[in-house]
Design a protein around this motif. Structure first.
Motif: not given
Lengths: 419, 426
Positions: A260-262, A295, B74, B298-302
């Motif tokens: 999930g951090w992509r 990100t 975040i 998009p980044t999951t934790f964001v």
């Protein structure tokens, strides 16, 4: 307000046929279908043996060190702006340093492009090599996202077989027969998804030599890099960069258990400038310039994550995978209805053949998986999803106790349908 | 082992792969590359500090620093360990719900989470809708001046672009007569950027209504780029185009990048306003979903942090950003008024930048806007964007969202530069 209203004849916009989901075979789609068959009245826990993402299981949790690294980058305030399109320079340097540990030379950061997971790295290279009439060689069984991406880019996909009796090695004779003057590249997934294999040094060298003979790029999908626990250690394709141009795809998703951090990368190995001269590097830059970016603060954490993670984290994960793979293989050996031609030694999966002739009332792999989901609340991916009908892809990366439970149910299920 | 050589050598006749030419053409037209060219033109011997008034990214400046609440959100999402896995392709449900609730605050109805798709910044939302509407022979209407990423993306997707004018003497309003003349049976959509980039304007309710009515008349899709939503500080408040969803089907794109000054966090949204099911019937929704399925996420934790960011950010922080922008816009407008060879036809009232016109006859030895910017960079170490980059030759775009002291210094140097280049006859 509808089409045919009095003021206008029709609405002039319509959807893009190329994005239609109708003909796509995707793992997600297949699992969505199977999950719909689960019996909500079954009080037993669902046993998913179908995912490529074990991060929700305590045995496969990431290290707090990685979380700390993200927070440090975030709180520094240095990574709130747009990142440069090829990636934050220090992060590219970190990836180069990290990968160089397994190479007999030092990789330059200029060869490294940061991407949104390995998925975007794959999107990048497929988009870059696609052109009218070109074709690409993909493994079978493989990872269907490649087929989907090729279809979208109008790049013809041709499939070469992996040979189960040979530990899923590439059928190189088939590769040569398949290729023609329009073949631009071949994709290799090593360590293997879905086969759970790890290619030997010699075999990888032959793959590179075959590619050179054919004049094509080797695209090596190494997203499961280092996740090997058998006799064959991980060998990066970059080792053979002097034989043929190589592009490697990777990420932190699997080794750090954080899909999930992509955060991933595409690396272009081009010691003799062939990729540059053929316009591949320009195209990669063009893709990066016009595509979304990972990100910024996650990029900012790359150096700490890749280079400073305490070394005891990795063996823990490997041991868990080995333990799970053993449980999986031992169970399969005891189920005559399933055959595993090659003991899993890497990644999170193994391919298992369905001995349909021993089963009554099971039509094929999809039927097997539908009934298994419905009757036993165990979800396995049918091999059709990855290119091998009447096989199954079994994920072993879950809690060992749940894995055990799942196989007991699979055994019961098979007995019930025994011919 | 024999060295690999490019085509013509080695074991076989030639290498069979080559680059994708479409990708080469796409990149030079983005703002990033033009600004890079200007920065390369800076005089490295010059002792003056470099003042960048060209980037739409205020995050490096203390006046536009992010709120700790966003960082905490975040951190909490990350540490929860609930968001380490792959996200669903349209976005995690609670984040979609949070965006729907957030946007509904400015609408006379409640949006459904199902209408919201989470994207990697507003940029990917733009990519999504453009990809979703492509069909052969179609054309799309883009504003001039505009945001060149649209042109780059349309070029890459082989969508024909037609430019409609924004009228500087009318507060940069859309030239609706021009729009109607431009459109034909192959026109499928129109992009509007509100609040405006690069013009720094905010469209009035009545004008937006007319835009919606024109879209309905032409049978086209309205794509409203609202990435600068709420960053208005003049007399015209922000009006979301979704207010007019009963007139024409609308797609809105936005993000937290500008309002929270975190463009690097890469989280945005595409919202489909389709009360009468036209978008669904025409296959647009299916295409959007199909795009989401095969595209990066998009980044999951964001995503996981988004509900807290949207719900808990203090009004104080949001007002502070707007006030700081107002201060900068005022400084910019006042100092430009003092420069005879630069004309600001509409006082900036929104977003981060303004377009000003060069009175070239008054500037000796300056050929055009690009020349102006190259020489300004070289002689004064001030970087602004030539209007050609956004479709208006001989205008320039000044981004005022920087520290007030830098802005003042930069504009002071620009005045000196203009004086230096003023024709002797004046």
């Amino acid at each position: 307000m509808e089409n045919g209203g009095s003021e206008i004849k029709r609405w002039r916009f319509k959807g893009n046929e190329g994005l239609s989901r109708k003909s796509r075979v995707t793992i997600r789609g297949m699992l969505h279908m199977l999950n719909a068959y689960l019996d909500s009245d079954d009080t037993r826990p669902v046993v998913p043996l179908s995912h490529g993402d074990p991060s929700s299981y305590p045995s496969f949790a990431t290290t707090p060190f990685a979380e700390d690294s993200i927070c440090t980058a975030l709180r520094s305030g240095k990574f709130n702006g747009y990142p440069p399109s090829a990636g934050v320079p220090d992060s590219r340097r970190a990836v180069a340093e990290y990968l160089s540990k397994d190479l007999p030379y030092k990789l330059s950061p200029d060869n490294v492009y940061l991407t949104i997971g390995c998925s975007q790295a794959m999107e990048a290279i497929i988009t870059v090599v696609a052109r009218t009439n070109a074709n690409i060689l993909l493994p079978r069984p493989g990872f269907p996202n490649y087929e989907t991406r090729c279809a979208f880019s109008h790049l013809e996909a041709r499939h070469y077989d992996l040979i189960p009796e040979n530990d899923w090695e590439v059928d190189l004779a088939a590769v040569e027969a398949l290729a023609d003057e329009n073949t631009v590249a071949m994709v290799v997934i090593n360590p293997g998804n879905p086969c759970g294999n790890s290619f030997k040094y010699e075999h990888l060298k032959k793959i590179a030599e075959t590619a050179r003979k054919l004049g094509i790029i080797v695209i090596s999908d190494e997203v499961y890099g280092h996740l090997t626990f058998g006799n064959n250690p991980f060998v990066p394709m970059g080792v053979f960069r002097s034989i043929t141009p190589v592009v490697t795809l990777g990420s932190i998703s699997k080794r750090w258990l954080v899909p999930g951090w992509r955060l991933g990368w595409l690396v272009a190995y081009d010691p003799d400038g062939v990729l540059a001269e053929q316009g591949i590097l320009n195209s990669i830059n063009g893709f990066m310039d016009t595509s979304p970016d990972p990100t910024t603060f996650v990029q900012g954490a790359a150096s700490q994550i890749l280079l400073d993670t305490p070394s005891d984290f990795f063996p823990k994960v490997i041991n868990k995978l080995r333990e799970a793979a053993e449980i999986c293989y031992d169970h399969i050996k005891e189920i005559p209805f399933l055959s595993c031609p090659s003991k899993p030694e890497a990644s999170m999966f193994t391919m298992v053949k369905l001995n349909l002739f021993l089963l009554n009332g099971i039509e094929d792999d999809i039927d097997f998986c539908v009934k298994l989901a419905k009757e036993e609340s165990v979800v396995i991916l049918p091999g059709t999803a990855v290119g091998l009908k009447n096989w199954l892809r079994i994920t072993f990366a879950i809690e060992p106790s749940l894995l055990d439970d799942g196989f007991v149910r699979v055994k019961e299920f098979c007995k019930r349908y025994s011919a | 082992m024999e060295k690999l050589k490019a085509n013509g050598a080695s074991a076989i006749g030639k290498w069979r792969f080559a680059g994708n030419k479409d990708l080469h053409q796409a990149s030079p037209s983005t703002t990033r590359s033009i600004l890079t060219t200007l920065i390369d033109n800076l005089d490295s011997d010059e002792s003056k500090s470099v003042i960048l008034l060209g980037y739409g990214d205020p995050s490096p400046h203390p006046s536009f620093a992010i709120t700790p609440i966003a960082e905490d959100a975040i951190s909490a999402a990350l540490r929860s360990a609930e968001f380490n896995g792959y996200p669903p392709s349209a976005g995690i449900p609670k984040a979609r719900r949070a965006v729907a609730e957030y946007l509904s605050k400015d609408l006379p109805y409640t949006l459904s989470a199902e209408d919201v798709y989470l994207t990697i910044g507003c940029t990917q939302a733009m990519e999504a809708i453009l990809t979703a509407v492509i069909c052969p022979k179609s054309n799309i209407l883009l504003p001039k001046p505009g945001y060149p990423y649209y042109e780059a993306r349309c070029d890459y997707e082989h969508i024909e672009i037609r430019h409609y004018n924004l009228l500087p003497e009318n507060g940069w309003e859309v030239d609706l007569v021009g729009v109607e003349a431009l459109a034909d049976e192959n026109t499928i959509a129109m992009v509007i950027i509100n609040p405006g980039n690069p013009c720094g304007n905010a469209y009035k309710y009545e004008h937006l209504k007319k835009v919606a009515e024109m879209a309905r008349k032409l049978g086209i899709l309205l794509i409203s780029d609202e990435v600068y939503a709420h960053l208005t500080f003049g007399n015209t408040p922000f009006v979301p185009l979704g207010v007019f969803r009963s007139i024409a089907p609308i797609i809105t794109i936005g993000s937290i990048s500008k309002r929270w000054a975190v463009p690097g966090w890469r989280i945005g949204w595409l919202v489909a306003y389709d009360p009468d099911g036209v978008l669904a019937e025409q296959g647009i929704i299916e295409s959007i979903k199909g795009f989401m399925d095969i595209s990066p996420d998009p980044t999951t934790f964001v995503q996981g942090a988004l509900p807290r960011i949207l719900e808990d950010t203090q009004g104080e922080f949001l007002s502070k950003i707007v006030n700081n922008l107002r201060v900068c816009a005022d400084i910019c407008y006042d100092l430009i008024k003092d420069m005879p060879s630069i004309l600001c036809l509409h006082k900036p009232e929104a977003s981060l930048s303004t377009m000003v016109k060069l009175d070239l006859p008054l500037l000796k030895g300056i050929e055009d806007d690009l020349d102006f910017c190259l020489k300004l960079a070289k002689e004064e170490s001030v970087v602004i964007l030539p209007g050609i980059a956004v479709g208006l030759k001989n205008w320039v775009r000044i981004t005022f969202a920087v520290e007030p002291s830098s802005l003042e210094e930069g504009l002071r140097r620009m005045k000196v530069f203009c004086k230096r280049h003023t024709s002797k006859s004046m």
